[in-house]
Design a protein around this motif. Structure first.
Motif, PDB file in Angstrom:
ATOM      1  N   LYS A 252       0.860  -1.188   0.000  1.00 46.16           N
ATOM      2  CA  LYS A 252       0.000   0.000   0.000  1.00 46.16           C
ATOM      3  C   LYS A 252       0.887   1.226   0.000  1.00 46.16           C
ATOM      4  N   LEU A 253       0.574   2.133  -0.913  1.00 48.34           N
ATOM      5  CA  LEU A 253       1.300   3.386  -1.027  1.00 48.34           C
ATOM      6  C   LEU A 253       0.343   4.549  -0.842  1.00 48.34           C
ATOM      7  N   GLY A 254       0.865   5.691  -0.452  1.00 49.39           N
ATOM      8  CA  GLY A 254       0.061   6.900  -0.323  1.00 49.39           C
ATOM      9  C   GLY A 254       0.134   7.706  -1.600  1.00 49.39           C
ATOM     10  N   CYS A 255      -1.011   8.058  -2.156  1.00 48.85           N
ATOM     11  CA  CYS A 255      -1.067   8.839  -3.392  1.00 48.85           C
ATOM     12  C   CYS A 255      -0.530  10.248  -3.126  1.00 48.85           C
ATOM     13  N   ASP A 256       0.336  10.742  -3.998  1.00 47.17           N
ATOM     14  CA  ASP A 256       0.896  12.080  -3.850  1.00 47.17           C
ATOM     15  C   ASP A 256      -0.116  13.170  -4.181  1.00 47.17           C
ATOM     16  N   VAL A 257      -1.222  12.813  -4.827  1.00 43.25           N
ATOM     17  CA  VAL A 257      -2.221  13.815  -5.206  1.00 43.25           C
ATOM     18  C   VAL A 257      -3.339  13.876  -4.171  1.00 43.25           C
TER      19      VAL A 257
ATOM     20  N   GLU B 103     -12.094   3.260  -6.228  1.00 45.42           N
ATOM     21  CA  GLU B 103     -12.748   3.133  -4.924  1.00 45.42           C
ATOM     22  C   GLU B 103     -11.908   3.692  -3.786  1.00 45.42           C
ATOM     23  N   TRP B 104     -10.578   3.694  -3.926  1.00 40.42           N
ATOM     24  CA  TRP B 104      -9.731   4.158  -2.830  1.00 40.42           C
ATOM     25  C   TRP B 104      -9.326   5.615  -2.969  1.00 40.42           C
ATOM     26  N   CYS B 105      -9.568   6.246  -4.113  1.00 42.77           N
ATOM     27  CA  CYS B 105      -9.172   7.635  -4.319  1.00 42.77           C
ATOM     28  C   CYS B 105     -10.074   8.570  -3.502  1.00 42.77           C
ATOM     29  N   ASP B 106      -9.483   9.576  -2.901  1.00 43.23           N
ATOM     30  CA  ASP B 106     -10.207  10.536  -2.077  1.00 43.23           C
ATOM     31  C   ASP B 106     -10.789  11.622  -2.985  1.00 43.23           C
TER      32      ASP B 106
ATOM     33  N   LYS C 126     -11.234  19.538  -3.874  1.00 44.56           N
ATOM     34  CA  LYS C 126     -10.648  20.696  -3.182  1.00 44.56           C
ATOM     35  C   LYS C 126      -9.422  21.205  -3.941  1.00 44.56           C
ATOM     36  N   LEU C 127      -8.602  20.301  -4.481  1.00 46.84           N
ATOM     37  CA  LEU C 127      -7.439  20.717  -5.262  1.00 46.84           C
ATOM     38  C   LEU C 127      -7.856  21.463  -6.526  1.00 46.84           C
ATOM     39  N   GLU C 128      -8.898  20.985  -7.178  1.00 44.39           N
ATOM     40  CA  GLU C 128      -9.383  21.668  -8.377  1.00 44.39           C
ATOM     41  C   GLU C 128      -9.934  23.048  -8.038  1.00 44.39           C
ATOM     42  N   GLN C 129     -10.580  23.156  -6.886  1.00 45.56           N
ATOM     43  CA  GLN C 129     -11.143  24.438  -6.447  1.00 45.56           C
ATOM     44  C   GLN C 129     -10.020  25.445  -6.153  1.00 45.56           C
ATOM     45  N   LEU C 130      -8.926  24.993  -5.563  1.00 45.81           N
ATOM     46  CA  LEU C 130      -7.838  25.884  -5.171  1.00 45.81           C
ATOM     47  C   LEU C 130      -6.801  26.105  -6.267  1.00 45.81           C
ATOM     48  N   ALA C 131      -6.934  25.398  -7.373  1.00 52.24           N
ATOM     49  CA  ALA C 131      -5.968  25.537  -8.475  1.00 52.24           C
ATOM     50  C   ALA C 131      -6.070  26.933  -9.070  1.00 52.24           C
TER      51      ALA C 131
END
Length: 177
Positions: free
Chosen positions: A67-72, A141-144, A150-155
């Motif tokens: 299991k890895l943590g997504c950088d995005v 299913e595992w993507c937040d 929120k990232l798209e909103q703050l881009a």
């Protein structure tokens, strides 16, 4: 480090030739290493140890899931690994004659076993991609999905808005010309 004792191979009683070993790697293995990139996983290690007079050649086949943590989106996601590595362990007649290198591990004649836990740990961490991302951001299913939104909103907006932000930089752009 007591739990890593199962990764020790006593080589003094082995006859020259190829010997096979199997190891399981689970969450408890990764907890032994404080700053591991991988925090959990379930892997299998098939090890062929080829013993010769003055050295041993270790052939690793490591496969399974981590299991890895997504950088995005910062969510944990499964990542499959399946790779082979080779390591040479040289038996040294003189104490402290040589030091270890990337390709060769030097063992003193007084040593009777080799612990492959550190080698397995390093090989697994080298298999982790430099940039870890969910395969299909926002659609798995595992993507937040909240984090992606929120990232798209703050881009920042289009490029024109950024260029018009501060006119003082125009003088610096003309220096290059």
């Amino acid at each position: 480090m007591k739990s890593l004792q199962e990764y020790s191979i006593p080589f003094t009683g082995l006859k020259p030739g190829i010997h096979q070993f199997e190891f399981g790697v689970e969450d408890s293995f990764f907890k032994e290493f404080e700053y591991s990139l991988v925090k959990s996983g379930k892997l299998k290690v098939d090890l062929d140890l080829e013993k010769q007079e003055t050295m041993m050649i270790l052939h690793f086949h490591i496969y399974g899931g981590i299991k890895l943590g997504c950088d995005v989106c910062l969510a944990d996601y499964p990542y499959q690994v399946d790779f082979k590595e080779r390591q040479i362990a040289k038996l040294n007649g003189n104490e402290d004659l040589e030091d270890d290198t990337e390709e060769i591990v030097v063992l003193k004649r007084s040593e009777t076993e080799i612990n492959v836990a550190t080698l397995i740990y390093e090989f697994i961490n080298l298999a982790v991609p430099y940039i870890t991302r969910c395969e299909d951001e926002g659609n798995t299913e595992w993507c937040d999905r909240e984090m992606i939104a929120k990232l798209e909103q703050l881009a920042p907006g289009p490029k024109e808005e950024i260029e018009d932000a501060d006119p003082r930089w125009e003088a610096l752009k003309n220096i290059k010309k």
